[in-house]
Design a protein around this motif. Sequence first.
Motif, PDB file in Angstrom:
ATOM      1  N   PRO A 122      -2.292  -0.481  -4.610  1.00 13.10           N
ATOM      2  CA  PRO A 122      -1.801  -0.308  -3.238  1.00 13.10           C
ATOM      3  C   PRO A 122      -1.544   1.151  -2.882  1.00 13.10           C
ATOM      4  O   PRO A 122      -1.346   1.478  -1.713  1.00 13.10           O
ATOM      5  CB  PRO A 122      -0.494  -1.104  -3.246  1.00 13.10           C
ATOM      6  CG  PRO A 122      -0.019  -1.010  -4.665  1.00 13.10           C
ATOM      7  CD  PRO A 122      -1.266  -1.054  -5.499  1.00 13.10           C
ATOM      8  N   ASN A 123      -1.551   2.037  -3.895  1.00 15.56           N
ATOM      9  CA  ASN A 123      -1.219   3.446  -3.666  1.00 15.56           C
ATOM     10  C   ASN A 123      -2.448   4.352  -3.636  1.00 15.56           C
ATOM     11  O   ASN A 123      -2.322   5.568  -3.717  1.00 15.56           O
ATOM     12  CB  ASN A 123      -0.269   3.932  -4.772  1.00 15.56           C
ATOM     13  CG  ASN A 123       1.004   3.114  -4.833  1.00 15.56           C
ATOM     14  OD1 ASN A 123       1.651   2.885  -3.818  1.00 15.56           O
ATOM     15  ND2 ASN A 123       1.355   2.644  -6.021  1.00 15.56           N
ATOM     16  N   SER A 124      -3.617   3.776  -3.527  1.00 17.91           N
ATOM     17  CA  SER A 124      -4.841   4.571  -3.535  1.00 17.91           C
ATOM     18  C   SER A 124      -4.876   5.554  -2.367  1.00 17.91           C
ATOM     19  O   SER A 124      -4.497   5.218  -1.243  1.00 17.91           O
ATOM     20  CB  SER A 124      -6.061   3.648  -3.453  1.00 17.91           C
ATOM     21  OG  SER A 124      -7.240   4.398  -3.275  1.00 17.91           O
ATOM     22  N   LYS A 125      -5.359   6.746  -2.630  1.00 17.74           N
ATOM     23  CA  LYS A 125      -5.522   7.717  -1.547  1.00 17.74           C
ATOM     24  C   LYS A 125      -6.755   7.388  -0.710  1.00 17.74           C
ATOM     25  O   LYS A 125      -7.047   8.072   0.269  1.00 17.74           O
ATOM     26  CB  LYS A 125      -5.610   9.131  -2.105  1.00 17.74           C
ATOM     27  CG  LYS A 125      -6.767   9.387  -3.053  1.00 17.74           C
ATOM     28  CD  LYS A 125      -6.702  10.807  -3.599  1.00 17.74           C
ATOM     29  CE  LYS A 125      -7.832  11.087  -4.578  1.00 17.74           C
ATOM     30  NZ  LYS A 125      -7.746  12.454  -5.138  1.00 17.74           N
ATOM     31  N   TYR A 126      -7.476   6.342  -1.116  1.00 20.53           N
ATOM     32  CA  TYR A 126      -8.610   5.855  -0.344  1.00 20.53           C
ATOM     33  C   TYR A 126      -8.219   4.547   0.342  1.00 20.53           C
ATOM     34  O   TYR A 126      -8.931   3.563   0.293  1.00 20.53           O
ATOM     35  CB  TYR A 126      -9.826   5.663  -1.250  1.00 20.53           C
ATOM     36  CG  TYR A 126     -10.435   6.971  -1.700  1.00 20.53           C
ATOM     37  CD1 TYR A 126     -11.691   7.362  -1.255  1.00 20.53           C
ATOM     38  CD2 TYR A 126      -9.747   7.822  -2.559  1.00 20.53           C
ATOM     39  CE1 TYR A 126     -12.251   8.560  -1.663  1.00 20.53           C
ATOM     40  CE2 TYR A 126     -10.295   9.022  -2.969  1.00 20.53           C
ATOM     41  CZ  TYR A 126     -11.543   9.395  -2.519  1.00 20.53           C
ATOM     42  OH  TYR A 126     -12.090  10.586  -2.923  1.00 20.53           O
ATOM     43  N   TYR A 127      -7.050   4.555   0.931  1.00 14.56           N
ATOM     44  CA  TYR A 127      -6.431   3.470   1.696  1.00 14.56           C
ATOM     45  C   TYR A 127      -5.924   2.369   0.775  1.00 14.56           C
ATOM     46  O   TYR A 127      -4.730   2.260   0.538  1.00 14.56           O
ATOM     47  CB  TYR A 127      -7.390   2.920   2.759  1.00 14.56           C
ATOM     48  CG  TYR A 127      -6.650   2.185   3.853  1.00 14.56           C
ATOM     49  CD1 TYR A 127      -5.835   2.875   4.747  1.00 14.56           C
ATOM     50  CD2 TYR A 127      -6.742   0.811   3.987  1.00 14.56           C
ATOM     51  CE1 TYR A 127      -5.130   2.211   5.742  1.00 14.56           C
ATOM     52  CE2 TYR A 127      -6.048   0.135   4.978  1.00 14.56           C
ATOM     53  CZ  TYR A 127      -5.239   0.840   5.846  1.00 14.56           C
ATOM     54  OH  TYR A 127      -4.540   0.175   6.816  1.00 14.56           O
ATOM     55  N   LEU A 128      -6.806   1.520   0.261  1.00 15.20           N
ATOM     56  CA  LEU A 128      -6.455   0.504  -0.726  1.00 15.20           C
ATOM     57  C   LEU A 128      -7.605   0.423  -1.724  1.00 15.20           C
ATOM     58  O   LEU A 128      -8.748   0.750  -1.388  1.00 15.20           O
ATOM     59  CB  LEU A 128      -6.249  -0.867  -0.072  1.00 15.20           C
ATOM     60  CG  LEU A 128      -5.021  -1.049   0.826  1.00 15.20           C
ATOM     61  CD1 LEU A 128      -5.152  -2.345   1.627  1.00 15.20           C
ATOM     62  CD2 LEU A 128      -3.730  -1.060   0.009  1.00 15.20           C
ATOM     63  N   ALA A 129      -7.311  -0.023  -2.941  1.00 16.91           N
ATOM     64  CA  ALA A 129      -8.375  -0.083  -3.944  1.00 16.91           C
ATOM     65  C   ALA A 129      -8.163  -1.253  -4.896  1.00 16.91           C
ATOM     66  O   ALA A 129      -7.038  -1.711  -5.115  1.00 16.91           O
ATOM     67  CB  ALA A 129      -8.441   1.226  -4.732  1.00 16.91           C
ATOM     68  N   ILE A 130      -9.273  -1.732  -5.441  1.00 16.28           N
ATOM     69  CA  ILE A 130      -9.263  -2.750  -6.491  1.00 16.28           C
ATOM     70  C   ILE A 130     -10.136  -2.232  -7.623  1.00 16.28           C
ATOM     71  O   ILE A 130     -11.330  -1.974  -7.427  1.00 16.28           O
ATOM     72  CB  ILE A 130      -9.820  -4.099  -5.982  1.00 16.28           C
ATOM     73  CG1 ILE A 130      -9.023  -4.591  -4.767  1.00 16.28           C
ATOM     74  CG2 ILE A 130      -9.787  -5.137  -7.098  1.00 16.28           C
ATOM     75  CD1 ILE A 130      -9.602  -5.850  -4.136  1.00 16.28           C
ATOM     76  N   ASN A 131      -9.550  -2.048  -8.795  1.00 13.15           N
ATOM     77  CA  ASN A 131     -10.310  -1.568  -9.948  1.00 13.15           C
ATOM     78  C   ASN A 131     -11.289  -2.652 -10.398  1.00 13.15           C
ATOM     79  O   ASN A 131     -10.919  -3.820 -10.534  1.00 13.15           O
ATOM     80  CB  ASN A 131      -9.356  -1.215 -11.091  1.00 13.15           C
ATOM     81  CG  ASN A 131     -10.032  -0.446 -12.202  1.00 13.15           C
ATOM     82  OD1 ASN A 131     -10.966  -0.924 -12.830  1.00 13.15           O
ATOM     83  ND2 ASN A 131      -9.552   0.755 -12.458  1.00 13.15           N
TER      84      ASN A 131
END
Length: 412
Positions: A122-131
């Motif tokens: 939830p803290n991605s600098k690319y808005y939101l991310a899923i590894n």
Amino acid sequence: MRFRHFAYVSLMALALAGCNDALETTQIDLSQVKNKVEQPLPPRILTEMAAKSMDRNSPILIRIFKEEGQLEIWKAKTDNRYDKIAGYKICAWSGRLGPKVKQGDRQAPEGFYNLTKANLNPNSKYYLAINTGFPNKYDAVNGRTGTDLMIHGACSSSGCYSMTDEQVLEIYAFARDAFQGGQTGVQLQAFPFRMTAENMFKHRTSENIDFWKMLKVGYDNFEVTKRPPEVNVCEKKYVFNQQSAGAFNPGGKCPEMSAPPALTAALASYDKTYDIAYAKASKQFDGMAWYDPSEAERKAVVAKSRKGRELAYAPTGTSLEAGRMMKVADLEGMTAAKTATTVAANTAAGSAPADASATVKAADAAIVNPASVPVPTPSPISPTATALVPVEQPQSVELAAKKPFWKFWDRN
């Protein structure tokens, strides 16, 4: 009155039938989003869920098709079979068709990955991310390297599958709701293309064809059952929906194993239809094969869409837009020319390139000069999220009812 009722029902049915296509582009005003992590799915999706007998918190599955540039969300219905609920056009993915092999090769992963709640960033600098969970057991045992490969926003990729912020907001919400409903593992299936008979024939000359044939077994299992296949690794290869009393050792010999008879019969029927379609494709495209375009060529196709955007916005276009069918002899000649160009570039540099990305850039230069193509920003992961992402994920996907996969298969 009856006519008006019929017209209303017909109109609603038509609207719902078109929902999947409508989801290719999302219409969300991000300025109105107060909490992106808890943003609910829009009403149009909830309406289609209800029409398809899906609970908001039922399990999901993610499918990616590189060549077509598509990311799909499939969701479990009340009968535990999955149906497509949303489809999104991937804004950017780097590299070419084929698996990720080593750090720096700019390739986006292909294979079967298990995503847990810890994969959400939830803290991605690319808005939101899923590894994506790369490397998984298969990747690790085959010596493949790379980290922090994501599905994220911002439309800028360096080994990731990058969406727009509006798209990733919905994708993240699908995963969040499924985890809140009790799903412990979301299966991510990343394919080079839809593994139809025609596509398999078109790509038969690729150096990756044996790897893709292995992935196709898992693809076929899902197409037949509409349930995530149980995935294991042994003898350094994927195996799907296999029952065994022994343990699966990624680098060891496969134990004695078998598939449920009903599934085996269904796959045999599926294969017969596939073989007929493959024979038809071989006649239609005799002497021809698909040219897989470079990342630079894909970017050139959509270059106009970057006008007026921030520099970081770097859509790549699809392989279908930039690729083409060619005579096999011409394709082999082009491949040989690219190889010679790469070798010459490395020789001129005085040594081998520092990493695989240099080789990729040299090869692309043989066809398209990438100098005018903006370099994507680094793969996104915030320092605070690093500890949340497990290095390796288990391959088995646990279904909502926690029953063995063959129990689900036997249920009509």
